[in-house]
Design a protein around this motif. Sequence first.
Motif, PDB file in Angstrom:
ATOM      1  N   PRO A 397       3.875  -4.487  13.760  1.00 21.14           N
ATOM      2  CA  PRO A 397       2.732  -4.066  12.950  1.00 21.14           C
ATOM      3  C   PRO A 397       3.010  -4.282  11.475  1.00 21.14           C
ATOM      4  CG  PRO A 397       3.940  -2.156  13.767  1.00 21.14           C
ATOM      5  CD  PRO A 397       4.528  -3.351  14.449  1.00 21.14           C
ATOM      6  N   CYS A 398       1.962  -4.444  10.708  1.00 23.57           N
ATOM      7  CA  CYS A 398       2.094  -4.690   9.276  1.00 23.57           C
ATOM      8  C   CYS A 398       0.833  -4.230   8.561  1.00 23.57           C
ATOM      9  CB  CYS A 398       2.352  -6.170   8.996  1.00 23.57           C
ATOM     10  SG  CYS A 398       1.137  -7.285   9.743  1.00 23.57           S
ATOM     11  N   ALA A 399       0.946  -4.088   7.261  1.00 28.01           N
ATOM     12  CA  ALA A 399      -0.194  -3.698   6.430  1.00 28.01           C
ATOM     13  C   ALA A 399      -0.099  -4.457   5.118  1.00 28.01           C
ATOM     14  CB  ALA A 399      -0.197  -2.192   6.180  1.00 28.01           C
ATOM     15  N   PHE A 400      -1.238  -4.658   4.491  1.00 30.31           N
ATOM     16  CA  PHE A 400      -1.250  -5.367   3.211  1.00 30.31           C
ATOM     17  C   PHE A 400      -2.467  -4.937   2.403  1.00 30.31           C
ATOM     18  CE2 PHE A 400      -4.230  -7.847   5.626  1.00 30.31           C
ATOM     19  CZ  PHE A 400      -5.165  -8.267   4.688  1.00 30.31           C
ATOM     20  N   VAL A 423      -2.420  -2.743  -8.986  1.00 28.37           N
ATOM     21  CA  VAL A 423      -1.021  -2.810  -8.583  1.00 28.37           C
ATOM     22  C   VAL A 423      -0.296  -1.652  -9.263  1.00 28.37           C
ATOM     23  CG1 VAL A 423       1.067  -4.209  -8.521  1.00 28.37           C
ATOM     24  CG2 VAL A 423      -1.165  -5.313  -8.366  1.00 28.37           C
ATOM     25  N   ASP A 424      -0.235  -0.519  -8.571  1.00 24.64           N
ATOM     26  CA  ASP A 424       0.419   0.656  -9.146  1.00 24.64           C
ATOM     27  C   ASP A 424       1.144   1.418  -8.047  1.00 24.64           C
ATOM     28  OD1 ASP A 424      -1.597   1.994  -7.718  1.00 24.64           O
ATOM     29  OD2 ASP A 424      -2.885   2.141  -9.490  1.00 24.64           O
ATOM     30  N   ASP A 425       1.851   2.448  -8.450  1.00 28.72           N
ATOM     31  CA  ASP A 425       2.667   3.208  -7.500  1.00 28.72           C
ATOM     32  C   ASP A 425       1.807   3.875  -6.433  1.00 28.72           C
ATOM     33  OD1 ASP A 425       4.948   2.477  -8.841  1.00 28.72           O
ATOM     34  OD2 ASP A 425       5.002   4.275 -10.101  1.00 28.72           O
ATOM     35  N   GLY A 426       0.591   4.329  -6.804  1.00 30.60           N
ATOM     36  CA  GLY A 426      -0.278   4.976  -5.826  1.00 30.60           C
ATOM     37  C   GLY A 426      -0.699   4.034  -4.722  1.00 30.60           C
ATOM     38  N   THR A 427      -1.034   2.806  -5.088  1.00 31.28           N
ATOM     39  CA  THR A 427      -1.416   1.807  -4.084  1.00 31.28           C
ATOM     40  C   THR A 427      -0.252   1.507  -3.154  1.00 31.28           C
ATOM     41  OG1 THR A 427      -3.024   0.794  -5.594  1.00 31.28           O
ATOM     42  CG2 THR A 427      -2.232  -0.556  -3.779  1.00 31.28           C
ATOM     43  N   ILE A 428       0.926   1.369  -3.719  1.00 26.73           N
ATOM     44  CA  ILE A 428       2.102   1.031  -2.914  1.00 26.73           C
ATOM     45  C   ILE A 428       2.435   2.154  -1.947  1.00 26.73           C
ATOM     46  CG2 ILE A 428       4.584   0.622  -3.052  1.00 26.73           C
ATOM     47  CD1 ILE A 428       4.041  -0.920  -5.664  1.00 26.73           C
ATOM     48  N   GLU A 429       2.370   3.385  -2.400  1.00 29.98           N
ATOM     49  CA  GLU A 429       2.680   4.510  -1.519  1.00 29.98           C
ATOM     50  C   GLU A 429       1.652   4.627  -0.393  1.00 29.98           C
ATOM     51  OE1 GLU A 429       5.482   6.193  -1.517  1.00 29.98           O
ATOM     52  OE2 GLU A 429       6.028   4.792  -3.119  1.00 29.98           O
ATOM     53  N   ALA A 430       0.379   4.384  -0.709  1.00 32.30           N
ATOM     54  CA  ALA A 430      -0.656   4.443   0.330  1.00 32.30           C
ATOM     55  C   ALA A 430      -0.410   3.386   1.395  1.00 32.30           C
ATOM     56  CB  ALA A 430      -2.035   4.270  -0.299  1.00 32.30           C
ATOM     57  N   LEU A 431       0.027   2.198   1.008  1.00 36.80           N
ATOM     58  CA  LEU A 431       0.317   1.145   1.975  1.00 36.80           C
ATOM     59  C   LEU A 431       1.535   1.491   2.819  1.00 36.80           C
ATOM     60  CD1 LEU A 431      -0.281  -2.158  -0.046  1.00 36.80           C
ATOM     61  CD2 LEU A 431      -1.563  -1.362   1.946  1.00 36.80           C
ATOM     62  N   ARG A 432       2.547   2.048   2.190  1.00 35.84           N
ATOM     63  CA  ARG A 432       3.759   2.398   2.932  1.00 35.84           C
ATOM     64  C   ARG A 432       3.486   3.437   4.015  1.00 35.84           C
ATOM     65  NH1 ARG A 432       7.748   2.551  -2.332  1.00 35.84           N
ATOM     66  NH2 ARG A 432       8.578   0.422  -2.129  1.00 35.84           N
ATOM     67  N   VAL A 438       5.119  -4.029   4.668  1.00 35.12           N
ATOM     68  CA  VAL A 438       3.979  -3.896   3.755  1.00 35.12           C
ATOM     69  C   VAL A 438       4.016  -5.039   2.755  1.00 35.12           C
ATOM     70  CG1 VAL A 438       2.904  -2.438   2.011  1.00 35.12           C
ATOM     71  CG2 VAL A 438       3.949  -1.390   4.017  1.00 35.12           C
ATOM     72  N   PHE A 439       2.815  -5.612   2.478  1.00 31.17           N
ATOM     73  CA  PHE A 439       2.715  -6.769   1.594  1.00 31.17           C
ATOM     74  C   PHE A 439       1.577  -6.574   0.590  1.00 31.17           C
ATOM     75  CE2 PHE A 439       4.286  -7.995   5.717  1.00 31.17           C
ATOM     76  CZ  PHE A 439       5.367  -8.806   5.448  1.00 31.17           C
ATOM     77  N   LEU A 440       1.740  -7.215  -0.551  1.00 34.51           N
ATOM     78  CA  LEU A 440       0.654  -7.359  -1.513  1.00 34.51           C
ATOM     79  C   LEU A 440       0.347  -8.844  -1.643  1.00 34.51           C
ATOM     80  CD1 LEU A 440       1.477  -4.870  -4.428  1.00 34.51           C
ATOM     81  CD2 LEU A 440      -0.082  -4.559  -2.503  1.00 34.51           C
ATOM     82  N   VAL A 441      -0.925  -9.192  -1.573  1.00 35.67           N
ATOM     83  CA  VAL A 441      -1.368 -10.582  -1.669  1.00 35.67           C
ATOM     84  C   VAL A 441      -2.219 -10.713  -2.925  1.00 35.67           C
ATOM     85  CG1 VAL A 441      -2.608 -12.446  -0.539  1.00 35.67           C
ATOM     86  CG2 VAL A 441      -1.363 -10.778   0.845  1.00 35.67           C
ATOM     87  N   ALA A 473      11.150  -1.035   1.708  1.00 33.07           N
ATOM     88  CA  ALA A 473      10.876   0.228   2.351  1.00 33.07           C
ATOM     89  C   ALA A 473      11.051   1.377   1.354  1.00 33.07           C
ATOM     90  CB  ALA A 473      11.829   0.428   3.540  1.00 33.07           C
ATOM     91  N   ALA A 474      10.313   2.446   1.575  1.00 33.88           N
ATOM     92  CA  ALA A 474      10.412   3.602   0.695  1.00 33.88           C
ATOM     93  C   ALA A 474      11.805   4.203   0.779  1.00 33.88           C
ATOM     94  CB  ALA A 474       9.366   4.635   1.083  1.00 33.88           C
ATOM     95  N   PRO A 475      12.359   4.609  -0.364  1.00 32.64           N
ATOM     96  CA  PRO A 475      13.689   5.226  -0.334  1.00 32.64           C
ATOM     97  C   PRO A 475      13.693   6.501   0.499  1.00 32.64           C
ATOM     98  CG  PRO A 475      12.634   5.533  -2.482  1.00 32.64           C
ATOM     99  CD  PRO A 475      11.801   4.572  -1.704  1.00 32.64           C
TER     100      PRO A 475
END
Length: 476
Positions: A397-400, A423-432, A438-441, A473-475
């Motif tokens: 499974p994956c998300a982006f 492209v901010d920390d909130g977006t990244i955490e929501a994807l994780r 997890v990817f950003l395109v 991956a999240a720490p």
Amino acid sequence: MGDRERVLARRLLVVVGAGSLVAQLVLFSLDRAPSWDEAIYLSQVTPGAEAIAFAPSRARGITFLVAPVTAAGGSVATVRLFLAVASSAALAAAFLPWVPLLGLAAPLAAFAVGFSWLGLFYGSEAMPNLWAALLGVAAAGMLTGGFGGSARRWEAPAAAALLAVMALFRPADAMALAAGLGIAFILLEGRGSFRTLAWLGGGLAVGWAPWLAEMSVRYGGPVAALREAGTVGHVVPGGVGVKARQYLALTNGPTIGPEQHAEVSVAGVLWVGAVAVLAGWALTRSRRSAAFVPMVAAALGGLALALEYLLVVSGLAPRFLLPAYALLCVPAAAGVAYLLRDRAASPAAAALAIALVAAWTGWQIGTANRIEAGASVARAAARQMGLAVRDLAGEGPCAFASSDGFPQIAFASGCDGRHLRAVDDGTIEALRALSDRVFLVLRTAPLPGSALDGLPATAIPAAPGWLVYELPAAPS
């Protein structure tokens, strides 16, 4: 009108349908990648695909139509072949009920719809608008026998069933058509229209029921769903005049608006103007004939459908007016037939009419070819990005999140996709929170100082300019 003309008209409808299929197969690639909207519809019924969020402005009719093909493992190309064949057959069938009243004008109207660039291009697209148009034409045609109390028993129920199926594809369009037809019946039939109106109301209720049930569960009620649906679309500032100008500018494409600098083409104005003038001429000439009231109904139905998008809907796309155009082509084609049958019409006038139709057909085929070629190129990049994300993610499974075309990338990759707003920390955490991979395109490189600084980017040769970032991956 004699039996020979009716037989000829039915045979010509078959020819028009077959010609539409041949044109679609010759002009277009069946392997054309899905559009944004198509990816959303197809994801609902494609085995293994992640179902993309279904906005309340959508209905599931088109997904029901293609579900048997996708459930059997059919590819996008197979779906397009199925739709091309089915839409060509439906084109001929939709105008068949008009043959007893219009004769040879019925296949002419079918030709005007099926060989417009909209009819050709959307014949093989997994989109609901052409199907709503053809179902609306068929429903209105079935009701024509109801005027004057001469309907056969099955015609009103058949029209109601067609209206119900139309509502499965485009609920608001079905309501607009029912309103236009209902007004025609009330004005021209008076008290004798109550039975027909009851059938129309029943068909509308049956067709709306699935949408109302789903939206009531998902949004807590139809009012909330309609409010949410109103927020979806390409908002157009201004009133009816601005929208009308935009639609005139879109007669030659592209497939969606608004156009920043709306340049109205002369050919587009002539096309729309010819439909209006010919329809008006047919209504004037047919006042004492049996075809008058049915043509008034078609005209009012088409007008109601056009007003829906000029007054209510904020989005702009030429396909939205396909149902209105299809209904208005009925009296417009009758207008052409009246002109050609006029005793004062000379062979030179007939030759001129044929030349104009040939020129219009060439314009429409050229436009359809240009639009399909552009769409194929534009969509190919999103498909390649989706395949690239899947390769990077492996089998799990994956998300982006993507700045562009996230439904198409999600459909091609099978990943859970989101629109990337920042492209901010909130977006990244929501994807994780969605997946371990997890990817950003991105369509362009991020600005310096963003949350992606220091992360390697993967460039995709098949989609120049696009970049893929895999997030660590999240720490723990």
